[in-house]
Design a protein around this motif. Structure first.
Motif, short mmCIF file in Angstrom:
data_model
loop_
_atom_site.label_atom_id
_atom_site.label_comp_id
_atom_site.label_asym_id
_atom_site.label_seq_id
_atom_site.Cartn_x
_atom_site.Cartn_y
_atom_site.Cartn_z
N ALA A 1 0.84 -1.21 0.00
CA ALA A 1 0.00 0.00 0.00
C ALA A 1 0.87 1.25 0.00
O ALA A 1 0.57 2.24 -0.69
N ARG A 2 1.95 1.22 0.78
CA ARG A 2 2.83 2.39 0.82
C ARG A 2 3.57 2.56 -0.50
O ARG A 2 3.79 3.68 -0.97
N LEU A 3 3.91 1.43 -1.11
CA LEU A 3 4.60 1.49 -2.39
C LEU A 3 3.72 2.13 -3.46
O LEU A 3 4.16 2.97 -4.24
N HIS A 4 2.46 1.74 -3.48
CA HIS A 4 1.55 2.28 -4.49
C HIS A 4 1.11 3.70 -4.18
O HIS A 4 0.49 4.36 -5.02
N ALA A 5 1.44 4.20 -2.98
CA ALA A 5 1.10 5.58 -2.62
C ALA A 5 2.21 6.55 -3.00
O ALA A 5 2.11 7.75 -2.70
N LEU A 6 3.27 6.06 -3.66
CA LEU A 6 4.34 6.94 -4.09
C LEU A 6 3.78 8.05 -4.98
O LEU A 6 2.82 7.85 -5.73
N PRO A 7 4.37 9.25 -4.94
CA PRO A 7 3.92 10.32 -5.83
C PRO A 7 3.96 9.88 -7.29
O PRO A 7 4.96 9.32 -7.75
N ASP A 8 2.88 10.12 -7.99
CA ASP A 8 2.78 9.76 -9.40
C ASP A 8 3.53 10.80 -10.23
O ASP A 8 3.19 11.98 -10.20
N PRO A 9 4.58 10.39 -10.98
CA PRO A 9 5.34 11.39 -11.75
C PRO A 9 4.48 12.18 -12.73
O PRO A 9 4.84 13.31 -13.09
N GLY A 10 3.36 11.62 -13.18
CA GLY A 10 2.52 12.31 -14.14
C GLY A 10 1.40 13.14 -13.55
O GLY A 10 0.69 13.84 -14.28
N ASP A 11 1.22 13.08 -12.25
CA ASP A 11 0.17 13.86 -11.60
C ASP A 11 0.60 15.33 -11.56
O ASP A 11 1.68 15.65 -11.06
N PRO A 12 -0.24 16.25 -12.05
CA PRO A 12 0.15 17.67 -12.00
C PRO A 12 0.54 18.14 -10.61
O PRO A 12 1.44 18.99 -10.46
N GLN A 13 -0.08 17.57 -9.58
CA GLN A 13 0.25 17.99 -8.22
C GLN A 13 1.68 17.62 -7.86
O GLN A 13 2.33 18.32 -7.07
N THR A 14 2.20 16.52 -8.43
CA THR A 14 3.59 16.14 -8.16
C THR A 14 4.53 17.22 -8.64
O THR A 14 5.49 17.59 -7.94
N PHE A 15 4.26 17.75 -9.82
CA PHE A 15 5.09 18.85 -10.33
C PHE A 15 4.90 20.11 -9.50
O PHE A 15 5.87 20.74 -9.06
N HIS A 16 3.66 20.51 -9.26
CA HIS A 16 3.40 21.78 -8.57
C HIS A 16 3.95 21.77 -7.14
O HIS A 16 4.34 22.82 -6.62
N ALA A 17 4.01 20.58 -6.52
CA ALA A 17 4.53 20.51 -5.15
C ALA A 17 6.01 20.85 -5.07
O ALA A 17 6.52 21.19 -4.00
N THR A 18 6.71 20.75 -6.21
CA THR A 18 8.15 21.03 -6.19
C THR A 18 8.46 22.51 -6.36
O THR A 18 9.60 22.93 -6.16
N SER A 19 7.49 23.32 -6.77
CA SER A 19 7.76 24.73 -7.04
C SER A 19 8.14 25.45 -5.75
O SER A 19 7.46 25.34 -4.72
N LEU A 20 9.23 26.19 -5.81
CA LEU A 20 9.72 26.89 -4.62
C LEU A 20 8.69 27.90 -4.12
O LEU A 20 8.07 28.62 -4.92
N ASP A 21 8.53 27.95 -2.81
CA ASP A 21 7.68 28.95 -2.17
C ASP A 21 8.59 30.07 -1.67
O ASP A 21 9.20 29.97 -0.60
N TRP A 22 8.67 31.15 -2.44
CA TRP A 22 9.62 32.21 -2.12
C TRP A 22 9.21 33.03 -0.91
O TRP A 22 10.02 33.82 -0.40
N THR A 23 7.98 32.86 -0.43
CA THR A 23 7.61 33.55 0.82
C THR A 23 8.40 32.99 2.00
O THR A 23 8.60 33.68 3.00
N GLN A 24 8.87 31.74 1.89
CA GLN A 24 9.67 31.16 2.96
C GLN A 24 11.01 31.87 3.11
O GLN A 24 11.64 31.78 4.17
N ARG A 25 11.43 32.55 2.06
CA ARG A 25 12.68 33.31 2.13
C ARG A 25 12.60 34.39 3.22
O ARG A 25 13.61 34.75 3.83
N GLU A 26 11.39 34.90 3.49
CA GLU A 26 11.23 35.97 4.45
C GLU A 26 10.90 35.48 5.85
O GLU A 26 10.78 36.28 6.78
N SER A 27 10.73 34.18 6.03
CA SER A 27 10.45 33.65 7.36
C SER A 27 11.72 33.71 8.21
O SER A 27 12.83 33.90 7.70
#
Length: 652
Positions: free
Chosen positions: A494-520
């Protein structure tokens, strides 16, 4: 066909003459050329941007599989493709731009139309290099070349001297790491047009920043490359790589294949004025020629753009082949400048995380010892058998190479993204451990590499992602699960099949840097630490690097205590000591590191007596007499300030 030579045209542009693709001739007309030895006839389909329709013309045979046609009407902005006898229309493999992605037509581009304004730029010497690796699509909110350009001032202020772009060659779909490139001369249209990439490089040069590009010459991506339809000689019939058929660099018809890739390297360096290239996994380039592709390529670069400005060629090479990085008597690289030092990363990672599966099994038994050797000599594996590789010997002796022959890093796109969940190193170990390791790698002589976001303690992962046609995506997802199926953490299906799907748009969007963290608060603290360390490196360590002799010496004081010493030709010495463990370390009072007098340039946290505090790093310089009399007194003051910061709550 004659081999191409770079042709410079001052401030009006830069163009590389090539034996293939779409080239403007001396009369101003565009000539279209293709090597298609598997077909007996070929047509050019030209769609005029002026709206005057499409013309289809038969191309002339020049013999040996070459076809050509010169058009008196083609203009920049027109689109074209080549029609095969089967009726299939294919893009130009040397296309300079693909506005409709890899399956669409190519676009006529005039490379001299961009008005370069950095004619005085001659690059920077290698010893000044501090690299910042980034992925165009996930680095900025806009995910394009302009988004990187908008952050150049911040990167310059950070203290880096070079940005390294993950591959930008046209890939299929909406997002990709870049290693599935199909058309290697065309910047991907999702990132912008060719002039947008040139503007990025020019803007970096105007700030004194070098720009390196990651290129892939060991395979083509699984979608969008049509060479097999008309030039199957590009692929070896019997050799294979993990990504499919190996490229055929040493067969009886390999000259055009070799020229294609050598021209690609020259193209990026000439038409885009990149300052260097990083070659992906060259151990997967199978070539028995003398000289092989890499040797021939390096010679062409040195005789071409490398004769006019600083050009740096860096390899990723699992073979640990030290021959590639030998220096001449003046200290200049004979072929390649440096290698990404996976050994140093793997040893440090195994030491700090305790991980022992996969590639880390080669480092689990003695990670601290191997870390000591890696920072001193370069390679851990210099001919020793590798358990991860089935007991086969790996590597050659690197002890005679200078530290500048290796690029060290705490993490990069591979070491994060090839993890199941894409965790960064700072997500796996305590912050003080990460920051001590950072100090070690930034103060050691080898050029360091940062991965985007680490400078402000980014919480975003960097997971593997791609966007291929549906059947291929099913195979990619299945292959990803097979890759991790043998790891204990994924013994639960079950954990193996829960790996992030490389083709899921959310997998890509989750990698985008959050530049607001630069100011934390954590982001500002981590940023300030990077700045402080890079200032120390620039002011005190950088001037020593051209004078360093070969490898360094190193000592291990306990499982977590290490010291290194590097000597210069004029007798100066650079010392670096660390306790990367969570417990204090008692050092013998008669050890050189406690008796040496010199100029401290960094020490954190504060140390009294002979005990080394947890996660402690100290760096200092001496001259031939044991004291660096020429160093500015502010170095000692800076080291004292760093120690005071620890007492005021700074996390290190």
């Amino acid at each position: 066909m004659n081999a191409p030579t770079p042709e410079h045209s001052g401030t009006t542009g830069h163009r590389l003459r090539m034996p293939f693709g779409c080239e403007r001739d001396t009369e101003g007309h565009f000539c279209f050329r293709l090597w298609a030895p598997a077909v007996r006839e070929l047509w050019l389909e030209l769609e005029l941007a002026s709206g005057q329709g499409t013309e289809t013309v038969a191309m002339e045979s020049a013999g040996d599989g070459w076809y050509w046609y010169t058009s008196a009407v083609a203009q920049p902005g027109d689109r074209y493709c080549f029609r095969l006898p089967s009726g299939l229309c294919v893009p130009d493999p040397a296309s300079r731009f693909q506005p409709l992605d890899v399956h669409g037509p190519s676009q006529v581009v005039d490379p001299e139309s961009f008005a370069w304004q950095d004619s005085g730029w001659r690059g920077r010497p290698w010893h000044e290099t501090v690299i910042y690796e980034l992925h165009i699509g996930s680095f900025s909110p806009t995910g394009d070349f302009a988004g990187v350009e908008a952050r150049l001032d911040a990167l310059e202020a950070l203290g880096i001297t070079a940005i390294e772009l993950m591959p930008v060659a046209d890939f299929p779909g909406r997002w990709n790491w870049g290693y599935d490139g199909a058309l290697l001369f065309a910047p991907d249209s999702r990132y912008g047009q060719p002039e947008n990439l040139k503007r990025l490089v020019q803007a970096a040069h105007q700030r004194g920043l070098m720009v390196f590009l990651d290129v892939v010459y060991n395979h083509f991506g699984p979608e969008g490359n049509y060479l097999h339809c008309y030039a199957p000689e590009f692929f070896h019939p019997d050799r294979h790589t993990p990504w499919g058929a190996a490229l055929h660099f040493d067969g009886p018809h390999s000259a055009p294949v070799r020229e294609f890739f050598i021209c690609n390297a020259l193209y990026w360096l000439t038409e885009y004025r990149f300052d260097g290239l990083r070659f992906d996994a060259v151990d997967r380039i199978l070539d028995d020629s003398k000289p092989d592709l890499l040797d021939a390529l390096a010679a062409r670069v040195q005789a071409g753009p490398g004769a006019e400005r600083h050009i740096h060629l860096v390899l990723e090479n699992d073979h640990n082949d030290a021959r590639r990085y030998r220096r001449d008597r003046s200290g200049r690289p004979r072929q390649f400048t440096a290698q990404w030092n996976d050994d140093a990363h793997h040893a440090l990672h195994a030491a700090l995380t305790g991980e022992s599966e996969g590639v880390y099994q080669d480092y689990a038994a003695a990670p601290w010892t191997q870390l000591g050797r890696a920072l001193a000599e370069g390679f851990c594996y210099q001919g020793e058998p590798s358990a991860f590789r089935g007991g086969q010997p790996r590597g050659t002796s690197s002890a005679d190479l200078p530290p500048q022959a290796f690029v060290n890093f705490l993490q990069n796109h591979d070491q994060i993204g090839n993890r199941a969940q894409g965790e960064r190193l700072e997500h796996l170990i305590p912050a003080p451990a990460f920051e001590a390791a950072l100090a070690v790698f930034l103060l050691a002589p080898a050029p360091p590499l940062l991965f985007m976001g680490q400078e402000f303690a980014a919480s975003t992962p960097f997971v593997f992602f791609c966007d291929l046609e549906p059947d291929l995506m099913v195979q990619v997802a299945a292959g990803r699960r097979r890759e991790f199926a043998g790891q204990a953490a994924f013994s639960d299906p079950a954990r193996l099949h829960a790996l992030p799907d490389p083709g899921d748009p959310q997998t890509f969007h989750a990698t985008s840097l959050d530049w607001t963290q630069r100011e934390s608060s954590p982001g500002q603290e981590r940023w300030a630490l990077h700045q402080r360390l890079l200032r120390v490196r620039a002011q005190y360590i950088r001037p020593l690097l051209p004078r360093l002799t070969q490898s360094g010496d190193w000592w291990q004081h306990s499982p977590t205590g290490l010291s290194w010493r590097w000597r210069t030709r004029d007798g100066s010495q650079l010392y670096l000591s660390t306790n990367l463990g969570s417990q204090p370390l008692r050092c013998a009072s008669d050890h050189w590191s406690n008796q040496l007098t010199g100029t401290p340039i960094y020490q954190h946290p504060a140390k009294t007596g002979h005990d080394w505090p947890p996660y402690w790093v100290s760096c200092w310089i001496t001259d031939a007499d044991g004291v660096n009399r020429d160093a500015d007194r502010s170095a000692a003051k800076s080291a004292q300030t760093d120690a005071a910061d620890a007492g005021s709550g700074h996390r290190c």
